[in-house]
Design a protein around this motif. Structure first.
Motif, PDB file in Angstrom:
ATOM      1  N   ALA A  10      -5.722   0.468  15.179  1.00  0.00           N
ATOM      2  CA  ALA A  10      -5.031   1.703  14.832  1.00  0.00           C
ATOM      3  C   ALA A  10      -4.212   2.240  15.997  1.00  0.00           C
ATOM      4  CB  ALA A  10      -6.042   2.757  14.378  1.00  0.00           C
ATOM      5  N   ALA A  11      -4.723   2.081  17.221  1.00  0.00           N
ATOM      6  CA  ALA A  11      -4.030   2.618  18.393  1.00  0.00           C
ATOM      7  C   ALA A  11      -2.682   1.965  18.607  1.00  0.00           C
ATOM      8  CB  ALA A  11      -4.908   2.429  19.634  1.00  0.00           C
ATOM      9  N   ASP A  12      -2.536   0.716  18.188  1.00  0.00           N
ATOM     10  CA  ASP A  12      -1.301  -0.035  18.420  1.00  0.00           C
ATOM     11  C   ASP A  12      -0.411  -0.115  17.179  1.00  0.00           C
ATOM     12  OD1 ASP A  12      -2.123  -0.566  21.021  1.00  0.00           O
ATOM     13  OD2 ASP A  12      -3.169  -2.404  20.442  1.00  0.00           O
ATOM     14  N   ALA A  13      -0.790   0.611  16.099  1.00  0.00           N
ATOM     15  CA  ALA A  13      -0.104   0.431  14.820  1.00  0.00           C
ATOM     16  C   ALA A  13       0.668   1.676  14.405  1.00  0.00           C
ATOM     17  CB  ALA A  13      -1.123   0.074  13.734  1.00  0.00           C
ATOM     18  N   THR A  14       1.612   1.466  13.526  1.00  0.00           N
ATOM     19  CA  THR A  14       2.355   2.557  12.894  1.00  0.00           C
ATOM     20  C   THR A  14       2.509   2.225  11.413  1.00  0.00           C
ATOM     21  OG1 THR A  14       4.475   1.482  13.395  1.00  0.00           O
ATOM     22  CG2 THR A  14       3.667   3.122  14.983  1.00  0.00           C
ATOM     23  N   ASP A  15       2.892   3.205  10.644  1.00  0.00           N
ATOM     24  CA  ASP A  15       3.250   3.031   9.242  1.00  0.00           C
ATOM     25  C   ASP A  15       2.185   2.262   8.459  1.00  0.00           C
ATOM     26  OD1 ASP A  15       5.641   4.372   9.874  1.00  0.00           O
ATOM     27  OD2 ASP A  15       6.603   2.486  10.450  1.00  0.00           O
ATOM     28  N   GLU A  16       2.566   1.160   7.808  1.00  0.00           N
ATOM     29  CA  GLU A  16       1.630   0.435   6.961  1.00  0.00           C
ATOM     30  C   GLU A  16       0.478  -0.168   7.761  1.00  0.00           C
ATOM     31  OE1 GLU A  16       3.582  -2.395   4.489  1.00  0.00           O
ATOM     32  OE2 GLU A  16       4.699  -0.880   3.354  1.00  0.00           O
ATOM     33  N   GLY A  17       0.753  -0.590   8.990  1.00  0.00           N
ATOM     34  CA  GLY A  17      -0.307  -1.141   9.826  1.00  0.00           C
ATOM     35  C   GLY A  17      -1.360  -0.105  10.152  1.00  0.00           C
ATOM     36  N   LEU A  18      -0.938   1.106  10.469  1.00  0.00           N
ATOM     37  CA  LEU A  18      -1.874   2.186  10.758  1.00  0.00           C
ATOM     38  C   LEU A  18      -2.644   2.573   9.503  1.00  0.00           C
ATOM     39  CD1 LEU A  18      -3.086   4.348  12.556  1.00  0.00           C
ATOM     40  CD2 LEU A  18      -1.067   5.773  12.115  1.00  0.00           C
ATOM     41  N   ALA A  19      -1.945   2.670   8.385  1.00  0.00           N
ATOM     42  CA  ALA A  19      -2.623   3.001   7.123  1.00  0.00           C
ATOM     43  C   ALA A  19      -3.685   1.965   6.790  1.00  0.00           C
ATOM     44  CB  ALA A  19      -1.598   3.107   5.992  1.00  0.00           C
ATOM     45  N   GLY A  20      -3.361   0.690   6.990  1.00  0.00           N
ATOM     46  CA  GLY A  20      -4.324  -0.365   6.707  1.00  0.00           C
ATOM     47  C   GLY A  20      -5.560  -0.259   7.582  1.00  0.00           C
ATOM     48  N   ALA A  21      -5.376   0.075   8.850  1.00  0.00           N
ATOM     49  CA  ALA A  21      -6.508   0.216   9.763  1.00  0.00           C
ATOM     50  C   ALA A  21      -7.392   1.386   9.359  1.00  0.00           C
ATOM     51  CB  ALA A  21      -6.006   0.398  11.195  1.00  0.00           C
ATOM     52  N   LEU A  22      -6.785   2.502   8.964  1.00  0.00           N
ATOM     53  CA  LEU A  22      -7.566   3.673   8.581  1.00  0.00           C
ATOM     54  C   LEU A  22      -8.278   3.471   7.248  1.00  0.00           C
ATOM     55  CD1 LEU A  22      -5.256   6.616   9.699  1.00  0.00           C
ATOM     56  CD2 LEU A  22      -7.128   5.510  10.937  1.00  0.00           C
ATOM     57  N   VAL A  23      -7.652   2.757   6.333  1.00  0.00           N
ATOM     58  CA  VAL A  23      -8.336   2.418   5.082  1.00  0.00           C
ATOM     59  C   VAL A  23      -9.560   1.563   5.377  1.00  0.00           C
ATOM     60  CG1 VAL A  23      -8.144   1.080   2.943  1.00  0.00           C
ATOM     61  CG2 VAL A  23      -6.329   2.675   3.577  1.00  0.00           C
ATOM     62  N   ALA A  24      -9.392   0.577   6.239  1.00  0.00           N
ATOM     63  CA  ALA A  24     -10.513  -0.296   6.587  1.00  0.00           C
ATOM     64  C   ALA A  24     -11.634   0.476   7.273  1.00  0.00           C
ATOM     65  CB  ALA A  24     -10.024  -1.431   7.480  1.00  0.00           C
ATOM     66  N   ALA A  25     -11.284   1.486   8.055  1.00  0.00           N
ATOM     67  CA  ALA A  25     -12.285   2.250   8.798  1.00  0.00           C
ATOM     68  C   ALA A  25     -13.013   3.266   7.942  1.00  0.00           C
ATOM     69  CB  ALA A  25     -11.616   2.956   9.978  1.00  0.00           C
ATOM     70  N   TRP A  26     -12.294   3.956   7.058  1.00  0.00           N
ATOM     71  CA  TRP A  26     -12.847   5.151   6.411  1.00  0.00           C
ATOM     72  C   TRP A  26     -13.039   5.048   4.904  1.00  0.00           C
ATOM     73  CZ3 TRP A  26     -14.907   7.311  10.230  1.00  0.00           C
ATOM     74  CH2 TRP A  26     -14.248   7.588  11.425  1.00  0.00           C
ATOM     75  N   VAL A  27     -12.652   3.950   4.300  1.00  0.00           N
ATOM     76  CA  VAL A  27     -12.726   3.863   2.834  1.00  0.00           C
ATOM     77  C   VAL A  27     -13.727   2.788   2.415  1.00  0.00           C
ATOM     78  CG1 VAL A  27     -11.432   3.520   0.697  1.00  0.00           C
ATOM     79  CG2 VAL A  27     -10.330   4.635   2.662  1.00  0.00           C
ATOM     80  N   LYS A  28     -14.791   3.212   1.745  1.00  0.00           N
ATOM     81  CA  LYS A  28     -15.768   2.259   1.211  1.00  0.00           C
ATOM     82  C   LYS A  28     -15.213   1.665  -0.076  1.00  0.00           C
ATOM     83  CE  LYS A  28     -20.250   3.248   0.881  1.00  0.00           C
ATOM     84  NZ  LYS A  28     -21.502   3.843   0.332  1.00  0.00           N
ATOM     85  N   ARG A  29     -15.222   0.334  -0.174  1.00  0.00           N
ATOM     86  CA  ARG A  29     -14.704  -0.343  -1.337  1.00  0.00           C
ATOM     87  C   ARG A  29     -15.152  -1.794  -1.275  1.00  0.00           C
ATOM     88  NH1 ARG A  29     -12.248  -1.038   3.022  1.00  0.00           N
ATOM     89  NH2 ARG A  29     -10.487  -2.436   3.304  1.00  0.00           N
ATOM     90  N   PRO A  30     -15.324  -2.470  -2.408  1.00  0.00           N
ATOM     91  CA  PRO A  30     -15.275  -1.873  -3.737  1.00  0.00           C
ATOM     92  C   PRO A  30     -16.667  -1.437  -4.183  1.00  0.00           C
ATOM     93  CG  PRO A  30     -15.426  -4.237  -3.954  1.00  0.00           C
ATOM     94  CD  PRO A  30     -15.480  -3.941  -2.468  1.00  0.00           C
ATOM     95  N   ILE A  31     -16.728  -0.394  -4.976  1.00  0.00           N
ATOM     96  CA  ILE A  31     -17.956   0.051  -5.630  1.00  0.00           C
ATOM     97  C   ILE A  31     -17.772  -0.246  -7.114  1.00  0.00           C
ATOM     98  CG2 ILE A  31     -19.555   1.965  -5.959  1.00  0.00           C
ATOM     99  CD1 ILE A  31     -18.055   3.351  -3.584  1.00  0.00           C
ATOM    100  N   TYR A  32     -18.770  -0.826  -7.746  1.00  0.00           N
ATOM    101  CA  TYR A  32     -18.639  -1.282  -9.128  1.00  0.00           C
ATOM    102  C   TYR A  32     -19.500  -0.424 -10.043  1.00  0.00           C
ATOM    103  CZ  TYR A  32     -18.670  -4.615 -13.071  1.00  0.00           C
ATOM    104  OH  TYR A  32     -18.548  -5.210 -14.305  1.00  0.00           O
ATOM    105  N   ASP A  33     -18.911   0.119 -11.084  1.00  0.00           N
ATOM    106  CA  ASP A  33     -19.672   0.964 -12.006  1.00  0.00           C
ATOM    107  C   ASP A  33     -19.952   0.289 -13.352  1.00  0.00           C
ATOM    108  OD1 ASP A  33     -17.287   1.058 -13.411  1.00  0.00           O
ATOM    109  OD2 ASP A  33     -16.998   3.220 -13.224  1.00  0.00           O
ATOM    110  N   GLY A  34     -19.721  -1.029 -13.415  1.00  0.00           N
ATOM    111  CA  GLY A  34     -19.933  -1.761 -14.660  1.00  0.00           C
ATOM    112  C   GLY A  34     -18.665  -1.944 -15.469  1.00  0.00           C
ATOM    113  N   HIS A  35     -17.580  -1.306 -15.043  1.00  0.00           N
ATOM    114  CA  HIS A  35     -16.302  -1.437 -15.742  1.00  0.00           C
ATOM    115  C   HIS A  35     -15.120  -1.366 -14.776  1.00  0.00           C
ATOM    116  CE1 HIS A  35     -13.471  -1.216 -19.047  1.00  0.00           C
ATOM    117  NE2 HIS A  35     -12.951  -0.108 -18.534  1.00  0.00           N
ATOM    118  N   VAL A  36     -15.289  -0.577 -13.716  1.00  0.00           N
ATOM    119  CA  VAL A  36     -14.200  -0.308 -12.774  1.00  0.00           C
ATOM    120  C   VAL A  36     -14.685  -0.528 -11.349  1.00  0.00           C
ATOM    121  CG1 VAL A  36     -12.788   1.564 -11.808  1.00  0.00           C
ATOM    122  CG2 VAL A  36     -13.016   1.339 -14.284  1.00  0.00           C
TER     123      VAL A  36
END
Length: 251
Positions: free
Chosen positions: A130-156
């Motif tokens: 994240a420190a070396d990234a901008t735009d889509e690269g930074l967004a990708g790093a923050l998604v990887a850091a802070w977003v839990k995925r995937p969670i499965y509910d039996g349909h979605v």
């Protein structure tokens, strides 16, 4: 839209690191405070189970588990409740805080606001990315850091944590048959593509229910469905006031 404001609650386990030092390090990045009510200069025997429930096994090694077992301090760092336009930058700075803490003697870190933990090496790699990234690269790093995925509910398949970046959760309709491991990787890649789009493309602010979406110029067309989620109550740290955007198959 809900008037709830998301906030980070970071659980920080120390080993020979005083709560005051945790607070000092975090304060240097601005906007983060120690929750004095719940932080404690003593070990908490519930932590190994709590980290296991936060999918720590995905990136923990033996040293990480040993660090959790041997911790002697539990601190809770709080961000301020985040207005939507400030969430992305707050999360970027908190990732840098996490790396600084780990490099200063913190044993392990998990986020109470998404139920997600990473191992030491994973946290540091994401922070460096994240420190070396901008735009889509930074967004990708923050998604990887802070977003839990995937969670499965039996349909979605759905995410938890996009609220910490000021965006709706991302979902993908898969039906009642659980995807294969190979299929799951592809679906998660689709979710990440949508997440980065929501965080970086100005057109994402004007998504209409039923709009078309492609992962690339020659990729199959999906439909976007938008809505509010009833999975969590408004006072739950997991609650996303911005709803969700779901990928569904075209007819």
């Amino acid at each position: 839209m809900s008037e709830a404001f998301p906030r980070h609650v970071l659980c920080v386990l120390g080993s020979g690191l005083a709560l005051s030092e945790m607070e000092r390090i975090a304060a240097g990045f601005g906007g983060f405070v120690l929750d004095r009510e719940y932080s404690e200069a003593a070990p908490d025997p519930r932590m190994p189970e709590a980290f296991e429930a936060s999918v720590a096994a995905a990136s923990f090694d033996e040293a990480d588990w040993a660090a959790v077992e041997s911790h002697d301090t539990v601190g809770y760092l709080l961000s301020a409740p985040m207005m939507r336009e400030l969430a992305f930058d707050t999360s970027r700075r908190l990732l840098a805080v996490t790396a600084a803490l780990l490099r200063s003697g913190v044993a392990a870190v998990k986020n109470e606001s998404n139920g997600l933990a990473h191992g030491r090496d994973r946290w540091l790699a994401l922070a460096d990315r994240a420190a070396d990234a901008t735009d889509e690269g930074l967004a990708g790093a923050l998604v990887a850091a802070w977003v839990k995925r995937p969670i499965y509910d039996g349909h979605v398949l759905y995410s938890c944590g996009m609220h910490l970046l000021g965006a709706p959760e991302v979902e993908i309709e898969v039906g009642e048959e659980r995807p294969t491991e190979e299929g799951l990787l592809e679906l998660v890649a689709h979710m990440d593509t949508l997440a980065i789009y929501l965080l970086t493309d100005p057109r994402a602010e004007e998504i209409e229910d039923g709009a078309g979406f492609r992962m690339g110029e020659d990729a199959p067309r999906w439909l976007l469905r938008t809505g509010t989620s009833a999975r969590y109550d408004e006072d739950d740290l997991f609650f996303n006031p911005y709803g969700y955007v779901r990928l569904t198959h075209t007819e």
